[in-house]
Enzyme design. Structure first.
Site, PDB file in Angstrom:
ATOM      1  CG  ASP A  18      -1.865  -1.051   1.347  1.00 49.32           C
ATOM      2  OD1 ASP A  18      -2.356  -1.401   0.286  1.00 49.32           O
ATOM      3  OD2 ASP A  18      -2.155  -1.524   2.464  1.00 49.32           O
ATOM      4  CG  ASP A  59      -5.284  -1.083   5.547  1.00 50.35           C
ATOM      5  OD1 ASP A  59      -5.982  -1.492   4.594  1.00 50.35           O
ATOM      6  OD2 ASP A  59      -4.838   0.068   5.615  1.00 50.35           O
ATOM      7  CG  ASP A 100      -6.770  -5.057   1.866  1.00 54.07           C
ATOM      8  OD1 ASP A 100      -6.950  -4.994   0.640  1.00 54.07           O
ATOM      9  OD2 ASP A 100      -6.497  -4.074   2.569  1.00 54.07           O
TER      10      ASP A 100
END
Lengths: 876, 269
Positions: free
Chosen positions: A327, A602, A606
């Protein structure tokens, strides 16, 4: 069916219920059909898990050896063989315990999920409100929700009085989310749905249950974690491979030497003893405990570096990672936003120099950040906007009351609030600029509002690209004056464009170095972010991931065929405007391409990608429980650099496993040679089976474990990732263990040391010695002592592969010194303590005997230094 | 395609959920929907007739639907109605009752004996969150015309994209060289391209993916667990008694562990 889009009456009809709730009879029938409202837990009993380990390859071989020993004890009436049988069975249980420890996975995270489902709940059945056990809730039940309660099942609200829920367990966002009863057409976070496991923070309401147990969003994730069986990690596969190879070698040697014994006239019982000795000598009994303890130490070292490993063998998988999908926000960057520029009335100015106006008011009112005295809490973007707005507006923003909200969702990419002050009602909107701009018909200039023409639009779009190109996150603001009653449909249309805000989230200071390290280590980094493509590209360039990567947006990815995606993934690429589903698609493609993938995540969505990846990395600070449950590793500080140090540690663990395999395998030939000499030359057996086991599970364990604690070699991140398919056990390693280190040790112990004592005691070739003869006891003790002493020297040689031990520092591994200390204590007890002497068949040695052994150890060290020198010279 | 679709309902919520799929197929094939309620004595007649009425009323705006109620033993009466009405497709709900095995259940027996095509449905919930229809295909299996029409009907009605999952069963696949795995996957995906093309020509978003797994059933369960799909359509297999004895019945495993609607289809004899 989109239950969130239905009217109250339709919801009740579809779920075959009414405002009086289900009848008790119907509820019972549904409970019988659908089962209880519990998250099914697939628990394998620990006893079964342990029992399974008693049947692995090693164990089967050892059971076989124990059976043979017991047969000899019975047929030859030899009580000493009973001790060997017990010892071997002890080894089986000892190994099974450590193998079990490796398999054992902490189920605490799952238990934490389970605790979020309440024990009791209030439902309306037959028109009456009743308290029932939450596990008896069924689809169609009307649940009553009050402040402080945990939601017991997924439900569609049909009544909401100022109801708000804390969805942090699912979304990671701790701010309360207002819940409504009205139907909703679009969006991801439906404001009329409450989810099992979340908490009511204020207000009260009633909902109709539409999913229970494993069918709830919470249950689905728990189900995913439990049902998605994990393939063995590369390390587990390698250990199985080592065990299998070793078992085959042991069986071949055992059977061959049994028949060889019989062929040269040794009776069956002695040939069996011989075969047992050969099998036991070839099995590295200490391997599984050493691997497990080494991995455990690795996890502890990683925990100190802010990485928590959930599955022991995942540490090594990290070391073999070839791609990191990460990310951006919070991992590459600090997630500390500040508003740097604003674009108002076609002018870009420093945010600090902005004047009070509608845009600053929109930044305050269309914002869910909370102000408690001076402290602003909430989403980093919102807090930055709130701080800026408050600073610019001062007290001018007071007096407004929020009367409605259209929540933000990743699909809509915008949010709106309806605010009232006296008789003025205003809609303020903020969101992704391309989305908000599309909904604007007018633009606010310095003094008035004019129609938004193409020229203005072009200017705004250029500015968006300009800001995003500099790595800033851009938000657009708009407003609309509302007159009288309004409906939510078309509310966010015909807006007045107020301006743009450009926020910067600076990269974490240690990320550029970590990126450089990754590049040296041959690791590819792919950013997968929900952000604007230009922002993502700018950050990638800032931290050194790539100066000019190809940027693929989520929409482009959706249209790509798998083969096209594979081609793209071969290049330098980042993914922007991506959703968790895109992340899953990327991970699957990378894995199909043969990469070993580590992926960060997170959110609740996901979880599939985290599960699919070779290494799922969840965020400890900003992540959800669900993501943490699905991951293999948790980053306490959410920092990208921590992933890199964990990879470094993973590589070191692999090197260390190789080190102690070399070390453990070195003593196999010295343990085997006594039995070969015993058969071929009809000499007394130089080393007994029980003495051999005392090496494998006693004296050699400490140093072997200590080798597992070696620090990463300085060049560990200068090497390319381990090629897929490279075995942990290689031919050069076997040659080094058996034919170099092992051969020397075997000769020194079974020939030099053993015959030194025998000849000193007056033994001549061909003379038989009784098993209790003091000379025989001392001679076998000398063989044992020789192996132990030389193995201590070997433990130092195994510390480095090519580097000189003296350059690396002889005493730099303090655990090795402790391990050697422990093994010396053990051998002293075996040699000098009378109870141990009886068990191990030993006799005390003189100081002069020990002194003879020391040059042998020194010779091994010198010989290996010479070998390393040759390798270094050849490589140079 | 299907001119007459017979759907059996009782008073359970589950059977009404399953009937939605019958409506979807009838709507897309422009067929007649016959809603059958069998009064076998173990059900309150009023409950049965109101269940039949509910399904008929709900589907009337979409398809040509009528309801019939027959008395008699469920299995025989349903088979007789299939025969009498010349039904092309029988849709039946799989009981969600715990411990019920598919083989031996009413749905399982009908699947073995009915002469027409049979679709047994295990409806898992009222909401549809996933956006895909999962179609698992065995290594040596292909997709036939009837299956394509069925997929087309369901995908169009629910606006779903189709994901064809080619499952290549291989023991200890993880020990194979990567190049071999890549070739196996690519070969599996390439063999499905004509089907994908056909789906796209029919205006349905479709994609294919090949997975290599030790166990086909577990691969399907894993794929469902990811949560992208709202339903899975599985073609019924010939029973492999030995395999079932060792690993359990795959249909039972999928319907008990899969969290989306599971549709088991068997073509007409």
């Amino acid at each position: 069916m989109k239950i969130w889009a239905l009217k109250k009456e339709d919801v009740l009809q579809e779920l075959k219920t009414s405002e009086k709730g289900l009848t008790e009879g119907e509820a019972k029938k549904r409970l019988r059909d659908d089962g209880e409202n519990v998250i099914p837990q697939k628990k394998k009993s620990n006893i079964l898990k342990f029992a399974y380990q008693l049947g692995n390859w090693f164990a089967i071989l050892l059971w076989f050896a124990a059976g043979l020993a017991w047969y000899v004890r019975w047929s030859a009436n030899d009580p000493s063989m009973a001790n060997i049988t017990y010892a071997i069975i002890g080894v089986i249980f000892f190994n099974a315990f450590f193998a079990f420890l490796q398999e054992y996975r902490a189920e605490k995270a799952f238990e934490a999920l389970e605790k979020m489902i309440p024990h009791d709940a209030f439902v309306i059945r037959d028109g009456e409100e009743t308290k029932i056990s939450a596990k008896f809730i069924v689809v169609g039940d009307l649940i009553v929700l009050k402040e402080g309660m945990n939601v017991p099942a997924d439900a569609r609200l049909i009544k909401s009085v100022d109801l708000a829920v804390d969805n942090s367990a699912l979304t990671g966002e701790s701010e309360p989310k207002p819940r409504k009863e009205e139907p909703e057409e679009e969006g991801e976070d439906h404001a009329n749905i409450v989810y099992s496991g979340t908490t009511v923070t204020r207000g009260h309401g009633t909902g109709v249950v539409f999913a229970t147990g494993a069918s709830t969003e919470f249950g689905k994730i728990a189900h995913l974690s439990q049902e998605v069986g994990e393939a063995p990690t590369p390390l587990q596969r390698e250990i199985t491979y080592v065990i299998r190879i070793n078992t085959i070698i042991s069986i071949i040697f055992g059977v061959t030497f049994f028949f060889a014994g019989r062929a040269i006239g040794i009776d069956t019982n002695h040939s069996f003893i011989f075969a047992i000795g050969i099998i036991a000598a070839n099995i590295p009994e200490g391997l599984l405990p050493t691997v497990t303890l080494s991995l455990s130490m690795g996890t502890q070292r990683m925990a100190k570096k802010n990485a928590i490993i959930k599955r022991l063998s995942s540490i090594e998988t990290l070391g073999s990672a070839t791609v990191i999908c990460t990310d951006k926000t919070g991992t590459i960057t600090l997630n500390k936003m500040s508003l740097e520029h604003v674009y108002i009335a076609n002018k870009s100015i420093d945010a600090k120099k902005a004047k009070p106006g509608e845009m600053a008011l929109a930044a305050i009112l269309c914002n869910n950040a909370k102000i408690d005295k001076e402290k602003v809490t909430g989403d980093p973007t919102e807090t930055a906007l709130m701080r800026w707005g408050k600073k610019i507006m001062g007290d001018e923003s007071e007096g407004w009351e929020r009367i409605d909200e259209i929540a933000f969702s990743s699909e809509r990419k915008m949010m709106s609030t309806v605010n009232k002050k006296k008789d003025i009602t205003m809609l303020y909107t903020k969101g992704a600029p391309e989305v908000v701009l599309e909904k604007c018909k007018q633009i606010a200039q310095e003094k008035d509002v004019v129609a938004l023409n193409d020229k203005d639009k072009k200017k705004i779009e250029d500015k968006i690209s300009d800001y995003a190109g500099k790595g800033m996150r851009v938000m657009a603001f708009a407003e609309k004056k509302l007159k009288g009653k309004y409906s939510k449909e078309n509310l966010e249309e015909d807006l007045v464009f107020l301006g743009l805000g450009a926020l910067r989230d600076p990269p974490r200071p240690d990320v550029p170095d970590a990126v450089k390290e990754c590049k040296r280590a041959g690791l590819k980094i792919i950013i997968i972010t929900g952000d604007n493509p230009l922002t993502a590209k700018a950050i990638a360039s800032d931290v050194g991931i790539s100066d000019n990567p190809q940027v693929i947006t989520g929409k482009e990815l959706e249209k790509m065929k798998k083969k096209e995606l594979e081609k793209v993934l071969e290049k330098e690429v980042i993914f922007a405007r991506s959703s968790p589903e895109h992340k899953l698609k990327i991970v699957q493609a990378l894995k199909d391409m043969g990469e070993t993938v580590a992926v960060t995540g997170d959110g609740v969505n996901d979880a599939p990608a985290l599960k699919e990846a070779d290494i799922g990395v969840a965020m400890g600070k900003g992540g959800t429980d669900v993501a943490r449950e699905s991951a293999d590793m948790i980053l306490i500080d959410d920092n990208f650099a921590t992933i890199v140090s964990a990879i470094k540690e993973g590589r070191a663990v692999f090197d260390n496993i190789r080190r102690f395999i070399t070390y453990i395998f070195s003593h196999l030939l010295p343990e085997m040679l006594p039995f070969i000499l015993f058969v071929l030359f009809k000499i007394p057996l130089p080393l007994t089976v029980i003495q051999l086991l005392s090496i494998d599970l006693g004296t050699d364990m400490g140093p072997a474990i200590a080798l597992g604690a070696e620090k990463p070699e300085p060049d560990v991140m200068d090497r390319k990732p381990r090629p897929r398919g490279e075995r942990i056990l290689t031919v050069p390693m076997l040659l080094k263990s058996y034919m170099f280190l092992g051969l020397f040790e075997a000769f020194a112990s079974s020939v030099v040391a053993f015959f030194y004592v025998l000849s000193k005691g007056g033994w001549s070739f061909g003379t038989n010695l009784a098993a209790t003869d003091p000379l025989y006891l001392k001679a076998t003790t000398m063989t044992l002592a020789a192996i132990v002493v030389i193995q201590r020297a070997n433990s130092f040689t195994c510390r480095t592969t090519r580097e000189s031990l003296f350059k690396a520092g002889v005493f730099t591994n303090k655990y090795l010194l402790i391990g050697i200390g422990i093994s010396i204590t053990i051998i002293m007890l075996i040699v000098y303590a009378p109870p141990a002497q009886r068990i191990f068949g030993t006799a005390p040695l003189d100081v002069s005997d020990w002194i003879i052994l020391l040059p042998m150890a020194a010779f091994l060290l010198g010989a290996d230094e010479f070998r390393k020198w040759i390798i270094r010279r050849r490589n140079a | 395609m299907y001119k007459k679709i017979l759907v059996a309902v009782n008073d359970s919520f589950n059977s009404e959920l399953a009937a939605r799929h019958a409506v979807a197929i009838a709507a897309s094939s422009n067929g007649e929907l016959i809603v059958l309620g069998v009064d076998d004595g173990g059900i309150i007649p009023d409950d049965l007739s109101s269940a039949v009425d509910r399904v008929v009323n709900r589907s009337k705006n979409i398809v040509n639907a009528r309801g019939i109620i027959r008395k008699g033993e469920f299995f025989k009466t349903t088979l007789a109605t299939v025969y009498a009405e010349h039904a092309d497709l029988l849709v039946i709900a799989i009981s969600r009752r715990r411990g019920t095995q598919f083989i031996g259940s009413k749905a399982g027996k009908l699947m073995q004996k009915a002469s027409c095509s049979v679709l047994a449905v295990m409806a898992k919930g009222i909401t549809i969150k996933g956006t895909g229809l999962l179609l698992p295909i065995k290594q040596d299996q292909s997709v036939n015309e009837e299956q394509i029409l069925l997929i087309e009907g369901l995908a169009k009605f629910y606006n779903l994209s189709v994901e064809l999952l080619k499952i290549i069963e291989q023991r200890r696949w993880y020990n194979l060289p990567w190049e071999r795995l890549y070739k196996l996957r690519s070969g599996g995906e390439d063999s499905m391209l004509p089907f994908i093309k056909e789906m796209k020509e029919k205006g349905i978003e479709a994609d294919t993916r090949a997975v290599i797994a030790e166990n086909r059933t577990k691969a399907i369960i894993k794929e469902i667990a990811i949560g992208k799909h709202s339903m899975v359509l599985i073609k019924a297999d010939i029973i492999n008694l030995l395999k079932e004895f060792v690993f359990g019945n795959p249909v039972d495993q999928i319907i008990s562990k899969g969290l989306c609607d599971v549709l088991i289809w068997r073509p007409a004899r």
